[in-house]
Design a protein around this motif. Structure first.
Motif, PDB file in Angstrom:
ATOM      1  N   PHE A  57     -23.307  80.821  12.885  1.00  0.00           N
ATOM      2  CA  PHE A  57     -22.580  79.485  13.215  1.00  0.00           C
ATOM      3  C   PHE A  57     -23.232  78.382  12.879  1.00  0.00           C
ATOM      4  CE2 PHE A  57     -21.072  82.779  16.082  1.00  0.00           C
ATOM      5  CZ  PHE A  57     -19.812  82.830  15.812  1.00  0.00           C
ATOM      6  N   THR A  58     -22.587  77.399  12.514  1.00  0.00           N
ATOM      7  CA  THR A  58     -22.991  75.781  12.086  1.00  0.00           C
ATOM      8  C   THR A  58     -23.316  75.460  13.361  1.00  0.00           C
ATOM      9  OG1 THR A  58     -21.194  74.696  12.043  1.00  0.00           O
ATOM     10  CG2 THR A  58     -21.897  75.653  10.020  1.00  0.00           C
ATOM     11  N   GLU A  59     -24.271  74.153  13.536  1.00  0.00           N
ATOM     12  CA  GLU A  59     -24.645  73.548  14.727  1.00  0.00           C
ATOM     13  C   GLU A  59     -23.252  73.030  15.581  1.00  0.00           C
ATOM     14  OE1 GLU A  59     -25.831  72.624  18.170  1.00  0.00           O
ATOM     15  OE2 GLU A  59     -27.116  73.881  16.855  1.00  0.00           O
ATOM     16  N   VAL A  60     -22.248  72.538  14.428  1.00  0.00           N
ATOM     17  CA  VAL A  60     -21.202  71.898  14.967  1.00  0.00           C
ATOM     18  C   VAL A  60     -20.178  73.148  15.618  1.00  0.00           C
ATOM     19  CG1 VAL A  60     -18.986  70.917  14.120  1.00  0.00           C
ATOM     20  CG2 VAL A  60     -20.987  69.965  13.300  1.00  0.00           C
ATOM     21  N   GLN A  61     -20.188  74.117  14.970  1.00  0.00           N
ATOM     22  CA  GLN A  61     -19.422  75.439  15.534  1.00  0.00           C
ATOM     23  C   GLN A  61     -20.148  75.678  16.832  1.00  0.00           C
ATOM     24  OE1 GLN A  61     -19.743  78.004  12.147  1.00  0.00           O
ATOM     25  NE2 GLN A  61     -17.936  77.364  11.274  1.00  0.00           N
ATOM     26  N   ARG A  62     -21.437  75.396  16.984  1.00  0.00           N
ATOM     27  CA  ARG A  62     -22.033  76.120  18.323  1.00  0.00           C
ATOM     28  C   ARG A  62     -21.658  75.159  19.447  1.00  0.00           C
ATOM     29  NH1 ARG A  62     -26.403  79.760  16.944  1.00  0.00           N
ATOM     30  NH2 ARG A  62     -27.510  79.120  18.833  1.00  0.00           N
ATOM     31  N   GLU A  63     -21.749  73.873  19.070  1.00  0.00           N
ATOM     32  CA  GLU A  63     -21.401  72.709  19.890  1.00  0.00           C
ATOM     33  C   GLU A  63     -19.751  72.928  20.485  1.00  0.00           C
ATOM     34  OE1 GLU A  63     -21.111  67.919  20.397  1.00  0.00           O
ATOM     35  OE2 GLU A  63     -21.102  69.015  18.400  1.00  0.00           O
ATOM     36  N   THR A  64     -18.820  73.363  19.631  1.00  0.00           N
ATOM     37  CA  THR A  64     -17.621  73.611  19.902  1.00  0.00           C
ATOM     38  C   THR A  64     -17.610  74.997  20.850  1.00  0.00           C
ATOM     39  OG1 THR A  64     -16.758  72.559  17.888  1.00  0.00           O
ATOM     40  CG2 THR A  64     -15.329  74.307  19.070  1.00  0.00           C
ATOM     41  N   LEU A  65     -18.408  76.040  20.385  1.00  0.00           N
ATOM     42  CA  LEU A  65     -18.200  77.211  21.248  1.00  0.00           C
ATOM     43  C   LEU A  65     -18.798  76.874  22.794  1.00  0.00           C
ATOM     44  CD1 LEU A  65     -19.771  79.677  18.503  1.00  0.00           C
ATOM     45  CD2 LEU A  65     -17.266  79.707  19.615  1.00  0.00           C
ATOM     46  N   ALA A 121      -9.899  90.059   7.865  1.00  0.00           N
ATOM     47  CA  ALA A 121      -8.981  89.021   8.133  1.00  0.00           C
ATOM     48  C   ALA A 121      -9.064  88.348   9.727  1.00  0.00           C
ATOM     49  CB  ALA A 121      -7.468  89.594   8.009  1.00  0.00           C
ATOM     50  N   ALA A 122      -9.529  89.058  10.598  1.00  0.00           N
ATOM     51  CA  ALA A 122      -9.655  88.659  11.939  1.00  0.00           C
ATOM     52  C   ALA A 122     -10.627  87.809  11.858  1.00  0.00           C
ATOM     53  CB  ALA A 122      -9.683  90.125  12.949  1.00  0.00           C
ATOM     54  N   ARG A 123     -11.790  88.289  11.385  1.00  0.00           N
ATOM     55  CA  ARG A 123     -13.025  87.195  11.157  1.00  0.00           C
ATOM     56  C   ARG A 123     -12.851  85.828  10.587  1.00  0.00           C
ATOM     57  NH1 ARG A 123     -15.761  91.865   9.069  1.00  0.00           N
ATOM     58  NH2 ARG A 123     -15.800  91.074   7.043  1.00  0.00           N
ATOM     59  N   ALA A 124     -12.076  86.064   9.659  1.00  0.00           N
ATOM     60  CA  ALA A 124     -11.674  84.708   8.868  1.00  0.00           C
ATOM     61  C   ALA A 124     -10.771  83.810   9.572  1.00  0.00           C
ATOM     62  CB  ALA A 124     -10.985  85.088   7.549  1.00  0.00           C
ATOM     63  N   GLU A 125      -9.755  84.545  10.454  1.00  0.00           N
ATOM     64  CA  GLU A 125      -8.954  83.786  11.273  1.00  0.00           C
ATOM     65  C   GLU A 125      -9.679  82.945  12.523  1.00  0.00           C
ATOM     66  OE1 GLU A 125      -4.357  84.820  13.156  1.00  0.00           O
ATOM     67  OE2 GLU A 125      -5.938  86.275  13.273  1.00  0.00           O
ATOM     68  N   PHE A 126     -10.654  83.623  13.025  1.00  0.00           N
ATOM     69  CA  PHE A 126     -11.402  83.025  13.945  1.00  0.00           C
ATOM     70  C   PHE A 126     -12.187  81.747  13.459  1.00  0.00           C
ATOM     71  CE2 PHE A 126     -15.133  82.556  16.716  1.00  0.00           C
ATOM     72  CZ  PHE A 126     -14.341  82.805  18.178  1.00  0.00           C
ATOM     73  N   MET A 127     -12.699  82.062  12.344  1.00  0.00           N
ATOM     74  CA  MET A 127     -13.364  81.046  11.736  1.00  0.00           C
ATOM     75  C   MET A 127     -12.479  79.813  11.457  1.00  0.00           C
ATOM     76  SD  MET A 127     -16.206  82.009  11.943  1.00  0.00           S
ATOM     77  CE  MET A 127     -17.303  80.551  11.371  1.00  0.00           C
ATOM     78  N   LYS A 128     -11.456  80.185  11.000  1.00  0.00           N
ATOM     79  CA  LYS A 128     -10.093  79.032  10.791  1.00  0.00           C
ATOM     80  C   LYS A 128      -9.950  78.588  11.966  1.00  0.00           C
ATOM     81  CE  LYS A 128      -5.720  78.689   8.423  1.00  0.00           C
ATOM     82  NZ  LYS A 128      -4.657  79.241   7.879  1.00  0.00           N
ATOM     83  N   LEU A 129      -9.952  79.124  13.155  1.00  0.00           N
ATOM     84  CA  LEU A 129      -9.627  78.653  14.563  1.00  0.00           C
ATOM     85  C   LEU A 129     -10.634  77.645  14.790  1.00  0.00           C
ATOM     86  CD1 LEU A 129      -7.977  78.685  17.145  1.00  0.00           C
ATOM     87  CD2 LEU A 129      -9.375  80.546  17.870  1.00  0.00           C
ATOM     88  N   LEU A 130     -11.873  78.176  14.608  1.00  0.00           N
ATOM     89  CA  LEU A 130     -12.884  77.261  15.021  1.00  0.00           C
ATOM     90  C   LEU A 130     -12.797  75.825  14.146  1.00  0.00           C
ATOM     91  CD1 LEU A 130     -16.335  78.967  15.436  1.00  0.00           C
ATOM     92  CD2 LEU A 130     -15.084  77.815  17.106  1.00  0.00           C
ATOM     93  N   GLY A 131     -12.601  76.024  12.849  1.00  0.00           N
ATOM     94  CA  GLY A 131     -12.395  74.790  11.908  1.00  0.00           C
ATOM     95  C   GLY A 131     -11.356  73.906  12.543  1.00  0.00           C
ATOM     96  N   LEU A 132     -10.324  74.614  13.062  1.00  0.00           N
ATOM     97  CA  LEU A 132      -9.153  73.447  13.554  1.00  0.00           C
ATOM     98  C   LEU A 132      -9.769  72.706  14.834  1.00  0.00           C
ATOM     99  CD1 LEU A 132      -6.214  72.626  14.214  1.00  0.00           C
ATOM    100  CD2 LEU A 132      -5.973  74.844  15.259  1.00  0.00           C
ATOM    101  N   LEU A 133     -10.497  73.517  15.798  1.00  0.00           N
ATOM    102  CA  LEU A 133     -11.067  72.948  17.126  1.00  0.00           C
ATOM    103  C   LEU A 133     -12.203  71.857  16.389  1.00  0.00           C
ATOM    104  CD1 LEU A 133     -11.423  76.052  18.830  1.00  0.00           C
ATOM    105  CD2 LEU A 133      -9.986  74.304  19.736  1.00  0.00           C
ATOM    106  N   ASP A 134     -12.653  71.929  15.294  1.00  0.00           N
ATOM    107  CA  ASP A 134     -13.816  70.877  14.947  1.00  0.00           C
ATOM    108  C   ASP A 134     -13.279  69.730  14.270  1.00  0.00           C
ATOM    109  OD1 ASP A 134     -15.793  72.477  15.830  1.00  0.00           O
ATOM    110  OD2 ASP A 134     -16.139  73.541  14.075  1.00  0.00           O
ATOM    111  N   THR A 135     -11.716  69.712  14.021  1.00  0.00           N
ATOM    112  CA  THR A 135     -11.125  68.424  13.232  1.00  0.00           C
ATOM    113  C   THR A 135     -10.247  67.470  14.433  1.00  0.00           C
ATOM    114  OG1 THR A 135      -9.424  69.499  12.725  1.00  0.00           O
ATOM    115  CG2 THR A 135     -11.178  69.769  11.264  1.00  0.00           C
TER     116      THR A 135
END
Length: 684
Positions: A3-11, A55-69
């Motif tokens: 995960f990127t640092e931004v994603q880690r902060e969101t987690l 597809a589930a991995r991609a969906e989770f990353m898309k969810l993280l992307g939404l949470l980051d915007t």
């Protein structure tokens, strides 16, 4: 996955919202101050995601992307800011909004995140520090290692270090209730048997009793297997011994009315034959099935007492255990068998049929993923697989076999057959799950539900509702803090934290539904299993009948607060065995029961490669051989003609035993090894 640092902060922000730092009573200040990100192992999140379909991995990353915007605010009509930039109260309100959203994807995202962070927080630990919250909630964690089996592993598995080809009479794929029995029976009859198992070989002290670690090591998908919509969590063993290594040691015989139904409706007369009963008897003897355990734990005793007070029949559950004493240490140890039995008490295939197979010359290869069964001229000829060595590198494994028996469970067996080119229109369909909800309650006395036999009492009063063969069983589940925190609904960080603090006083019943209407297993373009299942109105109605009965039994047993299994957490109150607000039960059918509005689970998967006499509607014949491919057999719960209506281990083993007897009469032992020496191996 990294995960990127931004994603880690969101987690970390998500973890701190599900488990917030709060002010609490002085004597429990540390418990209330501790937050979800304290000790959060983000690498574990990546490891869990690596086990999911692409597809589930991609969906989770898309969810993280939404949470980051900033556009996140549009999902709950809040400020246009990323999740990590919201105030704590705003973050909680966002999650509450998602939990009750009319948009399925938002409910799915909420439930996935809720389960992930609560499970890791309450179930995670290290050998050095344990888990700081356990003491505050009364959970002991792993028991002292005094009685743990520390002898060398009795089975010596193969350990290839380079590409290799094996030859054998019978290749068995999977080592659980089905594959283990077939391997043991055929090896003892003189056949050259090779067993391939996707998961690891664990023994004795390998079973650390650390919940997150053991689910990650012993269960398919690291314990996070689910339907594609995320609404049903599935537990399926993935280790040597399969489900028999991690199940709850309930050894139920198949109900006679189910066997009659299978025989008549699916043209499979062997289910009502004396030969099948003899197979049930044989596997029961091999597993030392008995009802001689000395006592129940708190929640099993509550199920017994409450049912009896209401005039309902309850029965002892036969259990497959051996050398059990009435010592306190043995009693406590039984509660950890869903994490693997470190004491050698539970008699799964690991220390019965697989040991027998090994002692009669069978070879076993763990940590090996079978990619496909090889087929030539309409006959199975072996398999291609990949073995992961102890140092993490992969070697190719090719097997040439006279016959192939697939026993990977009702999720992985159809997935493997589909990867191998089988195209029967009913392959993967009719998937039954025994869909299960949990009804928990608070008692004045300590229940300590993590100790003692996970299940020792069953109420079968409601198994045949409305004059049908369909209904529910009332049982009890294993109750360790990680899975407990996942099952209990989350309304807010404070509410969930307060409920978990009372974990030692919680007793839980499960409503196990014999589902009439099934789902489907398919594969994605990478060959990974995809699971689709929607609880039908018929099955939901039966389930809700079971929820009502479970709640009434809790009240009769002395519970004072009863939590119903819906995301809105309908709550009953009781005094002196009487419900004070029974109207709450009357409202249950009128709630919305859409996917991810309530917690639904499955520990039993069945019927996705069902056997029967009609080749048009059944992928496998009554002998277990597939109609499409000769010399290819199915010997696990996927071969059930329909849902078993009882915990399926003993039924699987009896069916595998019966199939093995058929295999003995239709093939000569030692043919593969003739002229080459038993266990012929060619290295690449």
């Amino acid at each position: 996955m990294t995960f990127t640092e931004v994603q880690r902060e969101t987690l970390r922000a998500l973890a701190d919202t599900f488990i917030p730092s709060l002010e609490g009573p002085a004597e429990q200040a540390a418990y209330w101050r501790r937050r979800g990100s304290d000790g959060l192992n983000i690498k574990q999140i990546g490891d869990i995601l690596n086990e999911q379909p692409a597809a589930a991995r991609a969906e989770f990353m898309k969810l993280l992307g939404l949470l980051d915007t900033p556009t996140l605010g549009l999902t709950w009509f809040g400020p246009l800011r990323p999740f990590a930039r919201l105030q704590p109260a705003q973050r909680e309100k966002l999650l509450q909004s998602w939990a009750h959203s009319n948009i399925p994807q938002l409910r799915k995202g909420f439930q996935a995140l809720r389960k992930l962070f609560t499970f890791l927080y309450y179930g995670g630990s290290t050998a050095e520090a344990g888990n700081p919250v356990w003491e505050s909630i009364g959970y002991t964690g792993p028991l002292p290692a005094d009685a743990v089996v520390d002898a060398p592993k009795p089975i010596r598995t193969l350990r290839p270090s380079q590409d290799v080809t094996y030859h054998c009479d019978v290749l068995v794929i999977g080592s659980g209730a089905g594959g283990g029995v077939v391997a043991g029976e055929l090896a003892a009859a003189g056949y050259d048997v090779l067993v391939l198992e996707k998961g690891p070989y664990c023994h004795g002290c390998d079973f650390t009793q650390r919940e997150v670690d053991m689910l990650g090591k012993l269960y398919d998908g690291k314990g996070t297997l689910s339907t594609q919509d995320g609404s049903i969590g599935l537990l399926a063993g993935s280790c040597l011994g399969g489900g028999t290594t991690v199940n709850w040691a309930g050894a139920f015989r198949t109900p006679d009315y189910v066997l009659a139904e299978w025989a008549q409706e699916h043209q499979a007369p062997h289910f009502t034959s004396s030969a099948f009963q003899q197979s049930l008897d044989a596997v029961s003897r091999a597993l030392s099935v008995n009802t001689d355990y000395p006592r129940h734990n708190g929640q099993n005793q509550a199920l017994w007492d409450g049912s009896r007070k209401l005039g309902q029949e309850v029965k002892l559950i036969p259990r497959n255990e051996k050398n059990l004493t009435d010592s306190e240490s043995h009693f406590r140890a039984l509660g950890y068998s869903s994490l693997g039995d470190a004491y050698g008490i539970k008699q799964g295939t690991l220390n019965t049929y697989l040991l027998q197979a090994f002692e009669h010359g069978a070879r076993l290869l763990a940590d090996t993923q079978v990619e496909r069964v090889t087929i030539a001229a309409g006959r199975a000829t072996g398999a291609e697989a990949v073995h992961t060595t102890s140092d993490g590198h992969q070697v190719r494994v090719t097997v040439q076999a006279q016959r192939v028996v697939v026993a990977g469970g009702a999720i992985q067996t159809p997935a493997l057959l589909l990867r191998s080119g089988l195209r029967h229109p009913h392959l993967g369909r009719h998937l039954n799950l025994h869909p299960t909800v949990v009804v928990s309650a608070l008692y004045e006395q300590a229940m300590n539900p993590w100790f003692g036999p996970s299940m020792s009492v069953v109420n079968d009063s409601f198994t045949r509702l409305n004059g049908t063969n369909y209904g529910v069983k009332l049982e009890t589940p294993p109750a360790h803090t990680g899975l407990m925190s996942m099952v209990l609904p989350w309304l807010s960080g404070a509410q969930h934290k307060q409920l978990m603090q009372q974990a030692a006083h919680l007793g839980s019943f499960i409503v196990l539904t014999r589902d009439r209407d099934g789902g489907r297993v398919s594969i994605d373009r990478h060959g990974q299993a995809l699971i689709d299942y929607a609880l039908s109105e018929h099955d939901r109605a039966n389930m809700l009948t079971g929820v009502r009965k479970a709640a009434e039994i809790h009240a009769a047993a002395g519970a004072h607060t009863i939590f119903l299994p819906h995301g809105t957490l309908p709550t009953l109150h009781a005094k002196q065995g009487q419900l004070q607000n029974p109207a709450v039960l009357d409202q249950l059918p009128h709630l919305s029961w859409k996917p991810n509005q309530f917690g639904l689970y499955s520990a039993h998967q069945m019927s996705s490669c069902r056997m029967g006499g009609d080749p048009a509607t059944h992928p496998a014949s009554p002998t277990g051989e597939t109609y499409e491919v000769r010399n290819l057999f199915v010997a696990d719960a996927s071969a059930f003609p329909a849902c078993s209506g009882a915990n399926p281990m003993l039924t699987v083993m009896a069916l595998a035993h019966h199939t093995a007897q058929q295999l003995k009469t239709t093939g000569a032992a030692g043919t593969a090894a003739a002229g080459t020496g038993r266990g012929h191996v060619v290295h690449g």
